[in-house]
Motif scaffolding. Structure first.
Motif, PDB file in Angstrom:
ATOM      1  N   ALA A 313       0.833  -1.203   0.000  1.00 23.94           N
ATOM      2  CA  ALA A 313       0.000   0.000   0.000  1.00 23.94           C
ATOM      3  C   ALA A 313       0.866   1.250   0.000  1.00 23.94           C
ATOM      4  CB  ALA A 313      -0.914  -0.005   1.225  1.00 23.94           C
ATOM      5  N   ASN A 314       0.289   2.356  -0.415  1.00 22.22           N
ATOM      6  CA  ASN A 314       0.988   3.641  -0.454  1.00 22.22           C
ATOM      7  C   ASN A 314       1.064   4.235   0.946  1.00 22.22           C
ATOM      8  OD1 ASN A 314       2.040   6.155  -1.040  1.00 22.22           O
ATOM      9  ND2 ASN A 314       0.129   6.962  -1.892  1.00 22.22           N
ATOM     10  N   ASP A 315       2.282   4.381   1.468  1.00 19.90           N
ATOM     11  CA  ASP A 315       2.428   4.931   2.821  1.00 19.90           C
ATOM     12  C   ASP A 315       2.511   6.453   2.811  1.00 19.90           C
ATOM     13  OD1 ASP A 315       4.943   4.968   1.597  1.00 19.90           O
ATOM     14  OD2 ASP A 315       5.991   4.875   3.508  1.00 19.90           O
ATOM     15  N   GLY A 316       2.560   7.050   1.621  1.00 24.65           N
ATOM     16  CA  GLY A 316       2.689   8.505   1.544  1.00 24.65           C
ATOM     17  C   GLY A 316       1.411   9.252   1.812  1.00 24.65           C
ATOM     18  N   ALA A 317       0.288   8.544   1.804  1.00 24.65           N
ATOM     19  CA  ALA A 317      -1.010   9.202   1.971  1.00 24.65           C
ATOM     20  C   ALA A 317      -1.645   8.916   3.331  1.00 24.65           C
ATOM     21  CB  ALA A 317      -1.950   8.764   0.859  1.00 24.65           C
ATOM     22  N   ILE A 318      -0.875   8.391   4.280  1.00 22.99           N
ATOM     23  CA  ILE A 318      -1.446   8.071   5.599  1.00 22.99           C
ATOM     24  C   ILE A 318      -1.812   9.362   6.328  1.00 22.99           C
ATOM     25  CG2 ILE A 318      -1.061   6.921   7.813  1.00 22.99           C
ATOM     26  CD1 ILE A 318       1.103   5.239   6.442  1.00 22.99           C
ATOM     27  N   LEU A 319      -3.033   9.409   6.839  1.00 23.20           N
ATOM     28  CA  LEU A 319      -3.487  10.565   7.611  1.00 23.20           C
ATOM     29  C   LEU A 319      -2.916  10.478   9.026  1.00 23.20           C
ATOM     30  CD1 LEU A 319      -5.299  13.076   7.991  1.00 23.20           C
ATOM     31  CD2 LEU A 319      -7.158  11.481   8.643  1.00 23.20           C
ATOM     32  N   ARG A 320      -2.133  11.506   9.416  1.00 25.91           N
ATOM     33  CA  ARG A 320      -1.591  11.566  10.775  1.00 25.91           C
ATOM     34  C   ARG A 320      -2.268  12.688  11.540  1.00 25.91           C
ATOM     35  NH1 ARG A 320       4.673  11.426  13.038  1.00 25.91           N
ATOM     36  NH2 ARG A 320       4.188  12.234  15.117  1.00 25.91           N
ATOM     37  N   LEU A 321      -2.841  12.331  12.679  1.00 25.18           N
ATOM     38  CA  LEU A 321      -3.535  13.275  13.544  1.00 25.18           C
ATOM     39  C   LEU A 321      -2.680  13.480  14.793  1.00 25.18           C
ATOM     40  CD1 LEU A 321      -6.948  11.383  13.276  1.00 25.18           C
ATOM     41  CD2 LEU A 321      -6.213  13.316  11.857  1.00 25.18           C
ATOM     42  N   ASN A 322      -2.172  14.684  15.000  1.00 26.38           N
ATOM     43  CA  ASN A 322      -1.196  14.934  16.059  1.00 26.38           C
ATOM     44  C   ASN A 322      -1.808  15.586  17.293  1.00 26.38           C
ATOM     45  OD1 ASN A 322       1.165  13.957  14.741  1.00 26.38           O
ATOM     46  ND2 ASN A 322       1.237  15.823  13.508  1.00 26.38           N
ATOM     47  N   TYR A 323      -1.134  15.394  18.434  1.00 23.94           N
ATOM     48  CA  TYR A 323      -1.413  16.157  19.650  1.00 23.94           C
ATOM     49  C   TYR A 323      -0.088  16.386  20.375  1.00 23.94           C
ATOM     50  CZ  TYR A 323      -0.601  12.296  22.910  1.00 23.94           C
ATOM     51  OH  TYR A 323      -0.012  11.309  23.648  1.00 23.94           O
ATOM     52  N   THR A 324      -0.064  17.342  21.291  1.00 22.76           N
ATOM     53  CA  THR A 324       1.165  17.723  21.984  1.00 22.76           C
ATOM     54  C   THR A 324       1.360  16.884  23.245  1.00 22.76           C
ATOM     55  OG1 THR A 324       0.952  19.981  21.169  1.00 22.76           O
ATOM     56  CG2 THR A 324       2.425  19.634  23.042  1.00 22.76           C
ATOM     57  N   ARG A 325       2.594  16.391  23.453  1.00 22.02           N
ATOM     58  CA  ARG A 325       2.952  15.588  24.616  1.00 22.02           C
ATOM     59  C   ARG A 325       2.543  16.271  25.918  1.00 22.02           C
ATOM     60  NH1 ARG A 325       8.076  15.359  23.755  1.00 22.02           N
ATOM     61  NH2 ARG A 325       8.609  17.144  25.053  1.00 22.02           N
ATOM     62  N   ASN A 326       2.105  15.458  26.884  1.00 19.65           N
ATOM     63  CA  ASN A 326       1.715  15.911  28.228  1.00 19.65           C
ATOM     64  C   ASN A 326       0.512  16.857  28.212  1.00 19.65           C
ATOM     65  OD1 ASN A 326       3.362  14.448  29.953  1.00 19.65           O
ATOM     66  ND2 ASN A 326       5.057  15.912  29.844  1.00 19.65           N
ATOM     67  N   THR A 327      -0.309  16.754  27.160  1.00 17.07           N
ATOM     68  CA  THR A 327      -1.570  17.503  27.108  1.00 17.07           C
ATOM     69  C   THR A 327      -2.679  16.555  26.660  1.00 17.07           C
ATOM     70  OG1 THR A 327      -1.611  18.159  24.765  1.00 17.07           O
ATOM     71  CG2 THR A 327      -0.245  19.488  26.256  1.00 17.07           C
ATOM     72  N   VAL A 328      -3.920  17.039  26.768  1.00 13.50           N
ATOM     73  CA  VAL A 328      -5.066  16.316  26.213  1.00 13.50           C
ATOM     74  C   VAL A 328      -5.757  17.205  25.173  1.00 13.50           C
ATOM     75  CG1 VAL A 328      -5.441  14.814  28.187  1.00 13.50           C
ATOM     76  CG2 VAL A 328      -6.486  17.083  28.164  1.00 13.50           C
ATOM     77  N   ASP A 329      -4.978  18.061  24.562  1.00 10.63           N
ATOM     78  CA  ASP A 329      -5.492  18.970  23.549  1.00 10.63           C
ATOM     79  C   ASP A 329      -5.564  18.228  22.211  1.00 10.63           C
ATOM     80  OD1 ASP A 329      -6.227  21.001  21.899  1.00 10.63           O
ATOM     81  OD2 ASP A 329      -4.425  22.220  22.179  1.00 10.63           O
ATOM     82  N   VAL A 330      -6.752  17.680  21.920  1.00 14.85           N
ATOM     83  CA  VAL A 330      -6.918  16.863  20.713  1.00 14.85           C
ATOM     84  C   VAL A 330      -7.829  17.538  19.684  1.00 14.85           C
ATOM     85  CG1 VAL A 330      -6.547  14.754  22.046  1.00 14.85           C
ATOM     86  CG2 VAL A 330      -8.886  15.585  21.673  1.00 14.85           C
ATOM     87  N   GLU A 331      -8.172  18.797  19.902  1.00 19.54           N
ATOM     88  CA  GLU A 331      -9.135  19.463  19.021  1.00 19.54           C
ATOM     89  C   GLU A 331      -8.669  19.504  17.569  1.00 19.54           C
ATOM     90  OE1 GLU A 331     -12.181  20.307  19.738  1.00 19.54           O
ATOM     91  OE2 GLU A 331     -11.885  19.595  21.796  1.00 19.54           O
ATOM     92  N   ASP A 332      -7.408  19.835  17.353  1.00 19.51           N
ATOM     93  CA  ASP A 332      -6.908  19.896  15.983  1.00 19.51           C
ATOM     94  C   ASP A 332      -6.990  18.527  15.308  1.00 19.51           C
ATOM     95  OD1 ASP A 332      -6.390  22.565  16.197  1.00 19.51           O
ATOM     96  OD2 ASP A 332      -4.214  22.343  16.498  1.00 19.51           O
ATOM     97  N   ALA A 333      -6.678  17.494  16.061  1.00 21.29           N
ATOM     98  CA  ALA A 333      -6.736  16.147  15.507  1.00 21.29           C
ATOM     99  C   ALA A 333      -8.174  15.773  15.140  1.00 21.29           C
ATOM    100  CB  ALA A 333      -6.165  15.146  16.501  1.00 21.29           C
ATOM    101  N   VAL A 334      -9.113  16.112  16.003  1.00 21.39           N
ATOM    102  CA  VAL A 334     -10.526  15.810  15.745  1.00 21.39           C
ATOM    103  C   VAL A 334     -11.004  16.570  14.509  1.00 21.39           C
ATOM    104  CG1 VAL A 334     -12.873  15.999  16.631  1.00 21.39           C
ATOM    105  CG2 VAL A 334     -11.017  15.261  18.145  1.00 21.39           C
ATOM    106  N   ASN A 335     -10.661  17.843  14.424  1.00 17.08           N
ATOM    107  CA  ASN A 335     -11.080  18.653  13.271  1.00 17.08           C
ATOM    108  C   ASN A 335     -10.471  18.128  11.973  1.00 17.08           C
ATOM    109  OD1 ASN A 335     -12.642  20.353  14.855  1.00 17.08           O
ATOM    110  ND2 ASN A 335     -10.933  21.765  15.238  1.00 17.08           N
TER     111      ASN A 335
END
Length: 508
Positions: A313-335
């Motif tokens: 499979a093509n690994d170049g198109a994998i969607l990565r959803l990030n968050y910052t270490r030691n936080t629970v700030d996941v809003e950007d990832a959800v959006n």
């Protein structure tokens, strides 16, 4: 024989001469004595081991490189084999072999060469320094061996550090109750780095300089390991059984002082991607990655990408959803997930328990059929507790890959762990992280037992590298080697049920 014995008694003398040829000649003389003794069952093995340990020290101190050291060890092995053959072929008998060994033992015990046979030019070339006792080994006394752990004992990931230490302490308490190892109690000293690499150097410095630990065991985290490993390597300090599956601990060839118990993140993510594609029948493009934005997340993401490539499979198109270490700030990832046009049906999570729980909380109602998978570092019990507080629908079906057997199972190592945990820490619930700490500590304990009463870091590493097919009751054997510093490659599958309890699942 007398000259050889005196040189063995003071390993520094051979190194001071700076001449590997001298040591190679000694190997030609000592090896046959050791080999012939090994071929005789009536000769006590501890007597032979003392000679072997002395010569191992000579080789270590006289070698200017790993290549030279390996060459000298091979030369010694060949000479030992010649000694064995001499007995098996009848060239010498076991009485002579015993006398030769006894001569070597007596000469090692001699106070100095000059006091025994007087000065000579042959001795002056190789033995100009006085014979001295081995210097004390950092962190080892007659009564104690001190180990250190740098881990989060505060902050968002503190439960991971607490559980890892708990498992190691459980294993140490168990062996200490039986008299320790060679009469020495095993002790674990902790330093808090809060899962922040900016604090790790100070934590390692505290353990090394203030607490004077012999080795590091059970450190927690990838970003912190990026700091801790160079510190340990510069000081030639054993770095054992860290709670991370990242490749920074898995060099090829491996760093001499770094040993892992657990399977890697690459192996965990490979297992779960194959499960999603082969068993759950998903397309690779339907799989996204929710990852911590640091070296831990990078390691997990790289594992998913590798699994994609292996499946064609093509690994170049994998969607990565990030968050910052030691936080629970996941809003950007959800959006980011909401904005994705291609339907995502599974998320491979490379995170810690609070961030993972928050992401599931924010997305479960939006994607009721979403499959959530986590790598073992998430902290399985802590994740389950977080999700149970949210409700059954948040916990049910959440997958965690494990690098230890199910804590609800009845394998030998799990039963030993649960009995010891109940004895030494009553009220503490069995946990996958503390079980990993318990197992890793037991692998180390077995090596220390094999090392005998007199050992240092280099000897212990040699012992570890010779560990083959160690059976602790996991259902898989554990092995190390010169080119293999990871004991286990096994990945187990578990999934939460509606009550928040983990049930085993088949990944293949």
């Amino acid at each position: 024989m007398l000259v050889i014995g005196i040189l063995l008694a003071g390993a520094a003398n051979a190194a001071a001469a700076g001449n590997a040829d001298i040591v190679r000649d000694l190997a030609s003389r000592v090896g046959p004595v050791v080999g012939s003794a090994l071929a005789c069952r009536d000769i006590a093995r501890p007597r032979i081991q003392t000679i072997v340990d002395k010569f191992a020290a000579v080789i270590r101190e006289a070698s200017s490189s790993e290549v030279e050291r390996a060459d000298l060890n091979q030369h010694l092995d060949r000479s030992v084999a010649n000694g064995r053959n001499a007995v098996t072929s009848g060239q010498i008998d076991c009485k002579l072999a015993d006398r030769q060994l006894a001569d070597l033992e007596r000469s090692i015990a001699a106070p100095s060469l000059s006091a025994t046979i007087g000065p000579s030019s042959a001795v002056a070339a190789t033995s100009t320094a006085p014979v001295t006792a081995n210097p004390p080994q950092r962190g080892i006394t007659d009564r104690e061996i001190r180990f250190g752990i740098a881990a989060p004992f505060s902050g968002a990931a503190k439960e991971l550090g607490r559980q890892m230490k708990l498992g190691i302490d459980t294993a140490f308490n168990r062996v200490n109750d039986s008299g320790g190892v060679e009469g020495r109690m095993l002790r674990l000293v902790a330093a808090d780095d809060g899962y922040e690499p900016t604090r790790t150097a100070e934590a390692m410095k505290q353990l090394y300089e203030k607490d004077q630990v012999f080795a590091i065991v059970g450190n927690v985290g990838t970003p912190t390991a990026v700091v801790a490993i160079p510190y340990a390597l510069e000081r030639r300090m054993l770095f054992f059984g860290a709670f991370t599956g990242a490749n920074v601990l898995r060099r090829d060839p491996p760093d001499r002082y770094v040993f892992n118990y657990r399977a890697s993140y690459v192996q965990e993510t490979d297992a779960v991607v194959r499960y999603l594609v082969k068993i759950r029948k998903l397309q690779p493009k339907q799989i996204a990655v929710f990852a911590q934005q640091d070296s831990y997340g990078d390691a997990g993401f790289a594992g998913v990408a590798k699994a994609f490539r292996a499946l064609g499979a093509n690994d170049g198109a994998i969607l990565r959803l990030n968050y910052t270490r030691n936080t629970v700030d996941v809003e950007d990832a959800v959006n980011q997930l909401k904005a994705q046009k291609t339907p995502i049906k599974a998320v491979v999570m490379v995170s810690t328990y609070r961030a993972a729980a928050r992401f599931i909380e924010k997305t479960r109602d939006l994607y009721p059929q979403m499959i959530y998978t986590n790598v073992s570092f998430v902290g399985s019990t802590a994740l389950a507790e977080e999700l149970k507080l949210l409700g059954a629908r948040y916990a049910n079906g959440v997958i965690v890959t494990q690098v230890v057997p199910a804590v609800s199972g009845y394998s030998s190592i799990v039963l030993e762990y649960k009995n010891a945990l109940a004895k030494y820490f009553p009220g503490e619930a069995p946990d996958y992280v503390s079980l990993e700490g318990f197992i890793a500590a037991n692998v180390l304990i077995q090596a220390i037992k094999r090392a005998g009463p007199q050992f240092d870091t280099e000897k212990l590493i040699d012992i570890l590298e010779s560990t083959r097919n160690l059976d602790l009751g996991l259902g898989t054997s554990l092995s190390f080697g010169r080119a293999e510093h990871q004991a286990s490659h096994k990945v187990w599958g578990t999934a939460l049920d509606e009550t928040g309890k983990f049930q085993p699942i088949e990944l293949e």
